[in-house]
Structure formats: structure tokens, C-alpha cells
Scaffold this motif. Structure first.
Motif, PDB file in Angstrom:
ATOM      1  N   LEU A 127       0.833  -1.208   0.000  1.00  0.00           N
ATOM      2  CA  LEU A 127       0.000   0.000   0.000  1.00  0.00           C
ATOM      3  C   LEU A 127       0.867   1.258   0.000  1.00  0.00           C
ATOM      4  O   LEU A 127       0.579   2.221  -0.723  1.00  0.00           O
ATOM      5  CB  LEU A 127      -0.937  -0.004   1.208  1.00  0.00           C
ATOM      6  CG  LEU A 127      -2.128  -0.958   1.147  1.00  0.00           C
ATOM      7  CD1 LEU A 127      -2.816  -1.047   2.508  1.00  0.00           C
ATOM      8  CD2 LEU A 127      -3.126  -0.511   0.077  1.00  0.00           C
ATOM      9  N   LEU A 128       1.907   1.255   0.805  1.00  0.00           N
ATOM     10  CA  LEU A 128       2.808   2.409   0.840  1.00  0.00           C
ATOM     11  C   LEU A 128       3.505   2.590  -0.508  1.00  0.00           C
ATOM     12  O   LEU A 128       3.670   3.721  -0.986  1.00  0.00           O
ATOM     13  CB  LEU A 128       3.838   2.227   1.951  1.00  0.00           C
ATOM     14  CG  LEU A 128       3.295   2.354   3.385  1.00  0.00           C
ATOM     15  CD1 LEU A 128       4.313   1.849   4.393  1.00  0.00           C
ATOM     16  CD2 LEU A 128       2.916   3.802   3.698  1.00  0.00           C
ATOM     17  N   ARG A 129       3.888   1.480  -1.130  1.00  0.00           N
ATOM     18  CA  ARG A 129       4.539   1.553  -2.442  1.00  0.00           C
ATOM     19  C   ARG A 129       3.574   2.090  -3.500  1.00  0.00           C
ATOM     20  O   ARG A 129       3.969   2.900  -4.353  1.00  0.00           O
ATOM     21  CB  ARG A 129       5.062   0.175  -2.836  1.00  0.00           C
ATOM     22  CG  ARG A 129       5.881   0.166  -4.125  1.00  0.00           C
ATOM     23  CD  ARG A 129       6.735  -1.081  -4.241  1.00  0.00           C
ATOM     24  NE  ARG A 129       5.951  -2.308  -4.144  1.00  0.00           N
ATOM     25  CZ  ARG A 129       5.985  -3.138  -3.110  1.00  0.00           C
ATOM     26  NH1 ARG A 129       6.760  -2.880  -2.063  1.00  0.00           N
ATOM     27  NH2 ARG A 129       5.253  -4.236  -3.104  1.00  0.00           N
ATOM     28  N   LEU A 130       2.325   1.659  -3.438  1.00  0.00           N
ATOM     29  CA  LEU A 130       1.329   2.174  -4.380  1.00  0.00           C
ATOM     30  C   LEU A 130       1.136   3.675  -4.206  1.00  0.00           C
ATOM     31  O   LEU A 130       1.003   4.411  -5.190  1.00  0.00           O
ATOM     32  CB  LEU A 130      -0.003   1.438  -4.194  1.00  0.00           C
ATOM     33  CG  LEU A 130      -0.087   0.034  -4.781  1.00  0.00           C
ATOM     34  CD1 LEU A 130      -1.365  -0.667  -4.314  1.00  0.00           C
ATOM     35  CD2 LEU A 130      -0.043   0.076  -6.303  1.00  0.00           C
ATOM     36  N   CYS A 131       1.116   4.148  -2.961  1.00  0.00           N
ATOM     37  CA  CYS A 131       1.002   5.593  -2.725  1.00  0.00           C
ATOM     38  C   CYS A 131       2.184   6.328  -3.352  1.00  0.00           C
ATOM     39  O   CYS A 131       2.000   7.367  -4.007  1.00  0.00           O
ATOM     40  CB  CYS A 131       0.938   5.876  -1.226  1.00  0.00           C
ATOM     41  SG  CYS A 131      -0.652   5.537  -0.453  1.00  0.00           S
ATOM     42  N   ASP A 132       3.382   5.805  -3.162  1.00  0.00           N
ATOM     43  CA  ASP A 132       4.574   6.431  -3.740  1.00  0.00           C
ATOM     44  C   ASP A 132       4.474   6.475  -5.266  1.00  0.00           C
ATOM     45  O   ASP A 132       4.775   7.504  -5.894  1.00  0.00           O
ATOM     46  CB  ASP A 132       5.829   5.653  -3.344  1.00  0.00           C
ATOM     47  CG  ASP A 132       6.158   5.773  -1.866  1.00  0.00           C
ATOM     48  OD1 ASP A 132       5.658   6.723  -1.223  1.00  0.00           O
ATOM     49  OD2 ASP A 132       6.905   4.914  -1.366  1.00  0.00           O
ATOM     50  N   GLN A 133       4.040   5.366  -5.864  1.00  0.00           N
ATOM     51  CA  GLN A 133       3.952   5.291  -7.316  1.00  0.00           C
ATOM     52  C   GLN A 133       2.892   6.246  -7.861  1.00  0.00           C
ATOM     53  O   GLN A 133       3.112   6.906  -8.886  1.00  0.00           O
ATOM     54  CB  GLN A 133       3.633   3.850  -7.743  1.00  0.00           C
ATOM     55  CG  GLN A 133       4.762   2.880  -7.503  1.00  0.00           C
ATOM     56  CD  GLN A 133       4.363   1.435  -7.772  1.00  0.00           C
ATOM     57  OE1 GLN A 133       3.241   1.018  -7.483  1.00  0.00           O
ATOM     58  NE2 GLN A 133       5.277   0.666  -8.330  1.00  0.00           N
ATOM     59  N   MET A 134       1.743   6.339  -7.178  1.00  0.00           N
ATOM     60  CA  MET A 134       0.692   7.250  -7.640  1.00  0.00           C
ATOM     61  C   MET A 134       1.135   8.704  -7.555  1.00  0.00           C
ATOM     62  O   MET A 134       0.809   9.513  -8.417  1.00  0.00           O
ATOM     63  CB  MET A 134      -0.599   7.029  -6.838  1.00  0.00           C
ATOM     64  CG  MET A 134      -1.385   5.808  -7.283  1.00  0.00           C
ATOM     65  SD  MET A 134      -2.996   5.633  -6.454  1.00  0.00           S
ATOM     66  CE  MET A 134      -2.481   4.992  -4.876  1.00  0.00           C
TER      67      MET A 134
END
Length: 234
Positions: A127-134
Motif C-alpha cells: 500500500l505504501l509503495r502504491l502511494c509512492d507510485q501514484m
């Protein structure tokens, strides 16, 4: 001069609200009112750009959004044609905009709360990685895919098979809605901030805060949908 030529010759004044959104709104209204009849061909991108005094990419975003809503289809080498000339029940595949926004809070708010209590360390990392990518992604289609993955992963992290399966079933409709909002409205940055708030609450294991953050996010999505498609959603 026919009716279409008269319309094209009228000057159009756009505010700074969002050029693509305003072009979309007028074209949608012309289709829904029947002025652009079912089966008719819309003016070319170049003619629409000249009418509104905007660039062709802005017109292209508006036309893409009409297609997302199933109001038009673009035929390669031919142009854009009206599929539906009336009605206000905007649909994303099998689901109407109203159906989707009425149902999502009942599933996703609870799912966020359970995710705060049940998520694994790996799910939190994802989830944290997805936030970074978005936050780094500039391509609209790529951002929409990440957004879809984000909501699907929260449902997965809830460890509730019903929530997971419901979100999986409507993910394509959610992606179409997200694509519409991202193309037309200034929602991407706001969504990124809202997503981050949800994940921070999940990180802390704060059930009520995760539910509240998801509720705020979905309320803002509903308001943006209501503004763009012209349907009042409570």
C-alpha cells in the motif's frame, strides 16, 4: 447553413475551471438533449478545438470521457459517433454512476477499518509503495491502474472475502470512473493525499481513523462525479 454549422460558428467562452471538463460538459449536454442525434458523427477534433479555442489534446480528453461513459464510440479512421442520444443514467459497464457511488461506502469504509486491524506487513508495504507510485505517476492510464490496485488491495487486506469479491466485481467500473475524474477534474493530487491518509491510518492500526479517511475520500469522489456528470449523488 445547417444546424451543426450554426452551432460551430457560435463563439464559446470557457472559464479556467477546466477546459477539458467544460468541453465535455457541453458535448454531453448536446448528446443527452438530442441535438447530436444517436448515430450522428461529431465534428472533428480540429473543428471542436477551433470552436472552443483550445488545443486538440484537451478536446481528445473530453472525447475520451464521452466514450468512457458509453455516450460515443471512436472509429479508427472515421471519427466519433453518438451511441446514446438521451437519458441521464450514466453507466460504467454494468453499473450506473449512482449505483456505484451508493454502494462503495458500505463496502470500502468497513474494509478500510478491518484492513487497519488485519493487514499484514507485506500488504502495508504494498500500500505504501502504491502511494509512492501514484504520487510520481504522470500518465493518466497508468495512474488509474494503480488506483484500482490500491482499492483492491485494501479490500484484500480486510481479510473479508465478501468485501474482496465485491470490490473485484466492480473494479472495472471503478477504473472507468477514476479515468473520467482524472482526465477531467483536478482530482489526482487530492486523491493522492486522501490515499496517503487512509494508508497512514491503516499503518497505525487505527480502525476508526481508517474508516473516516476512506469515507472522506469517497465523499469527495462522489462530489466530483456529481459535478462532472450532472447527477446529484447524496
Amino acid at each position: 447553413m445547417n444546424d451543426l454549422e450554426n452551432w460551430l460558428s457560435d463563439s464559446a467562452i470557457l472559464s479556467r475551471k477546466s477546459a477539458s471538463e467544460l468541453v465535455f460538459e457541453e458535448l454531453r449536454n448536446l448528446i443527452v438533449s438530442g441535438r447530436f442525434a444517436e448515430g450522428s458523427k461529431l465534428p472533428s477534433e480540429a473543428k471542436l478545438a477551433a470552436k472552443y479555442g483550445v488545443s486538440r489534446p484537451i478536446v481528445r480528453e473530453a472525447l475520451r470521457s464521452l466514450q468512457i461513459l458509453g455516450l460515443t464510440e471512436t472509429r479508427t479512421g472515421s471519427g466519433t459517433y453518438v451511441l446514446a442520444a438521451g437519458g441521464g443514467d450514466i453507466r460504467y459497464g454494468d453499473y450506473s454512476a449512482r449505483d456505484l457511488m451508493e454502494a462503495r461506502p458500505f463496502v470500502e469504509v468497513s474494509a478500510a477499518g478491518w484492513a487497519a486491524l488485519r493487514r499484514s506487513d507485506d500488504e502495508l508495504s504494498q500500500l505504501l509503495r502504491l502511494c509512492d507510485q501514484m504520487e510520481e505517476e504522470e500518465n493518466t492510464e497508468a495512474w488509474v491502474r494503480l488506483d484500482s490496485d490500491f482499492h483492491g488491495l485494501i479490500a484484500e487486506a480486510s481479510k473479508n472475502a465478501v468485501f474482496r469479491d465485491i470490490v473485484d466485481d466492480v473494479r472495472e467500473a471503478m477504473a472507468q470512473q477514476s479515468g473520467l475524474l482524472t482526465a477531467l477534474g483536478p482530482r489526482r493530487q487530492e486523491s493522492n493525499e486522501e490515499h496517503r491518509a487512509i494508508v497512514e491510518a491503516i499503518r497505525e492500526g487505527a480502525e476508526a481513523e481508517a474508516q473516516a479517511a476512506m469515507e472522506i475520500h469517497l465523499r469527495k469522489v462522489a462530489a466530483a462525479v456529481s459535478r462532472i456528470i450532472g447527477i446529484e449523488l447524496r
